[in-house]
Design a protein around this motif. Structure first.
Motif, PDB file in Angstrom:
ATOM      1  N   MET A   1       9.004 -18.168 -26.462  1.00 14.74           N
ATOM      2  CA  MET A   1       7.594 -19.087 -26.624  1.00 14.74           C
ATOM      3  C   MET A   1       7.918 -20.575 -25.970  1.00 14.74           C
ATOM      4  N   THR A   2       7.147 -20.336 -25.419  1.00 15.64           N
ATOM      5  CA  THR A   2       7.176 -21.717 -25.258  1.00 15.64           C
ATOM      6  C   THR A   2       5.693 -22.380 -25.623  1.00 15.64           C
ATOM      7  N   HIS A   3       5.862 -23.842 -25.859  1.00 15.21           N
ATOM      8  CA  HIS A   3       4.536 -24.877 -26.191  1.00 15.21           C
ATOM      9  C   HIS A   3       3.505 -25.242 -25.140  1.00 15.21           C
ATOM     10  N   ASN A   4       2.317 -25.449 -25.005  1.00 17.68           N
ATOM     11  CA  ASN A   4       1.419 -25.000 -24.064  1.00 17.68           C
ATOM     12  C   ASN A   4       0.592 -26.274 -24.129  1.00 17.68           C
ATOM     13  N   ILE A   5      -0.005 -27.375 -23.908  1.00 17.74           N
ATOM     14  CA  ILE A   5      -1.212 -28.608 -24.288  1.00 17.74           C
ATOM     15  C   ILE A   5      -2.125 -28.649 -22.746  1.00 17.74           C
ATOM     16  N   HIS A   6      -2.412 -27.983 -23.044  1.00 19.48           N
ATOM     17  CA  HIS A   6      -4.198 -27.504 -21.540  1.00 19.48           C
ATOM     18  C   HIS A   6      -2.749 -27.391 -21.426  1.00 19.48           C
ATOM     19  N   GLY A   7      -2.140 -26.312 -20.722  1.00 21.54           N
ATOM     20  CA  GLY A   7      -1.529 -25.735 -19.631  1.00 21.54           C
ATOM     21  C   GLY A   7      -0.788 -26.215 -19.397  1.00 21.54           C
ATOM     22  N   GLN A   8      -0.339 -26.584 -20.298  1.00 23.42           N
ATOM     23  CA  GLN A   8       0.957 -28.388 -19.667  1.00 23.42           C
ATOM     24  C   GLN A   8       2.127 -27.461 -20.547  1.00 23.42           C
ATOM     25  N   PRO A   9       3.134 -27.365 -20.041  1.00 20.64           N
ATOM     26  CA  PRO A   9       4.346 -27.348 -20.940  1.00 20.64           C
ATOM     27  C   PRO A   9       4.916 -28.530 -21.456  1.00 20.64           C
ATOM     28  N   LEU A  10       5.055 -28.670 -22.840  1.00 19.90           N
ATOM     29  CA  LEU A  10       5.416 -29.449 -23.764  1.00 19.90           C
ATOM     30  C   LEU A  10       6.799 -30.542 -22.789  1.00 19.90           C
ATOM     31  N   TRP A  11       7.522 -30.302 -22.488  1.00 18.18           N
ATOM     32  CA  TRP A  11       8.039 -30.931 -21.862  1.00 18.18           C
ATOM     33  C   TRP A  11       7.733 -31.772 -20.375  1.00 18.18           C
ATOM     34  N   THR A  12       6.556 -31.596 -20.082  1.00 20.85           N
ATOM     35  CA  THR A  12       6.004 -32.507 -19.257  1.00 20.85           C
ATOM     36  C   THR A  12       5.254 -33.260 -20.276  1.00 20.85           C
ATOM     37  N   LEU A  13       5.126 -33.035 -20.770  1.00 22.20           N
ATOM     38  CA  LEU A  13       4.292 -34.449 -21.815  1.00 22.20           C
ATOM     39  C   LEU A  13       5.247 -35.354 -22.680  1.00 22.20           C
ATOM     40  N   ILE A  14       5.996 -34.973 -22.879  1.00 24.57           N
ATOM     41  CA  ILE A  14       7.877 -35.151 -23.613  1.00 24.57           C
ATOM     42  C   ILE A  14       8.418 -36.424 -22.266  1.00 24.57           C
ATOM     43  N   LEU A  15       8.168 -35.837 -20.794  1.00 23.07           N
ATOM     44  CA  LEU A  15       8.230 -36.742 -19.594  1.00 23.07           C
ATOM     45  C   LEU A  15       7.958 -37.968 -19.308  1.00 23.07           C
ATOM     46  N   VAL A  16       6.248 -37.543 -19.479  1.00 30.38           N
ATOM     47  CA  VAL A  16       5.125 -38.405 -18.882  1.00 30.38           C
ATOM     48  C   VAL A  16       5.286 -39.475 -20.106  1.00 30.38           C
ATOM     49  N   VAL A  17       5.567 -39.605 -21.191  1.00 35.46           N
ATOM     50  CA  VAL A  17       5.938 -40.118 -22.327  1.00 35.46           C
ATOM     51  C   VAL A  17       7.178 -41.121 -21.640  1.00 35.46           C
ATOM     52  N   ILE A  18       8.138 -40.955 -22.330  1.00 35.74           N
ATOM     53  CA  ILE A  18       9.054 -41.542 -21.717  1.00 35.74           C
ATOM     54  C   ILE A  18       9.244 -42.645 -20.564  1.00 35.74           C
ATOM     55  N   ILE A  19       8.734 -42.088 -19.525  1.00 34.03           N
ATOM     56  CA  ILE A  19       8.183 -42.994 -18.699  1.00 34.03           C
ATOM     57  C   ILE A  19       7.332 -43.979 -18.733  1.00 34.03           C
ATOM     58  N   LEU A  20       6.633 -43.658 -19.510  1.00 29.93           N
ATOM     59  CA  LEU A  20       5.353 -44.223 -19.477  1.00 29.93           C
ATOM     60  C   LEU A  20       5.953 -45.918 -20.293  1.00 29.93           C
ATOM     61  N   LEU A  21       6.712 -45.290 -21.478  1.00 28.64           N
ATOM     62  CA  LEU A  21       7.108 -45.926 -22.445  1.00 28.64           C
ATOM     63  C   LEU A  21       8.355 -46.818 -21.791  1.00 28.64           C
ATOM     64  N   CYS A  22       9.039 -46.615 -20.927  1.00 32.20           N
ATOM     65  CA  CYS A  22      10.497 -47.643 -20.412  1.00 32.20           C
ATOM     66  C   CYS A  22       9.499 -48.431 -19.114  1.00 32.20           C
ATOM     67  N   GLN A  23       8.665 -47.289 -19.065  1.00 31.32           N
ATOM     68  CA  GLN A  23       7.986 -48.928 -17.544  1.00 31.32           C
ATOM     69  C   GLN A  23       7.326 -49.604 -18.305  1.00 31.32           C
ATOM     70  N   SER A  24       5.932 -50.204 -19.888  1.00 30.86           N
ATOM     71  CA  SER A  24       6.061 -50.241 -20.078  1.00 30.86           C
ATOM     72  C   SER A  24       6.967 -51.539 -20.832  1.00 30.86           C
TER      73      SER A  24
END
Length: 68
Positions: A1-24
């Protein structure tokens, strides 16, 4: 069972958050070290990628200037 948020897998949201935090974080630390508007750059870096990093390198750090 995969978790989706607005049709995107959860791991993509986690990856985006990590990238934004590192950049900031990098924009904040480098801007504070060099005396630039580090709060502006870090807050902008939290909401968008990669334009804040590119603009910081071009306008604040002047990485692409010609050397004498």
């Amino acid at each position: 069972m995969t978790h989706n948020i607005h049709g995107q897998p959860l791991w993509t949201l986690i990856l985006v958050v990590i990238i934004l935090l590192c950049q900031s974080t990098w924009l904040f630390l480098d801007g504070r070290k060099r005396g630039y508007r580090y709060w502006f750059w870090s807050l902008w870096g939290l909401i968008q990628c990669p334009f804040p990093l590119l603009f910081y390198l071009i306008f604040a750090r002047k990485v692409f200037r010609s050397k004498p």
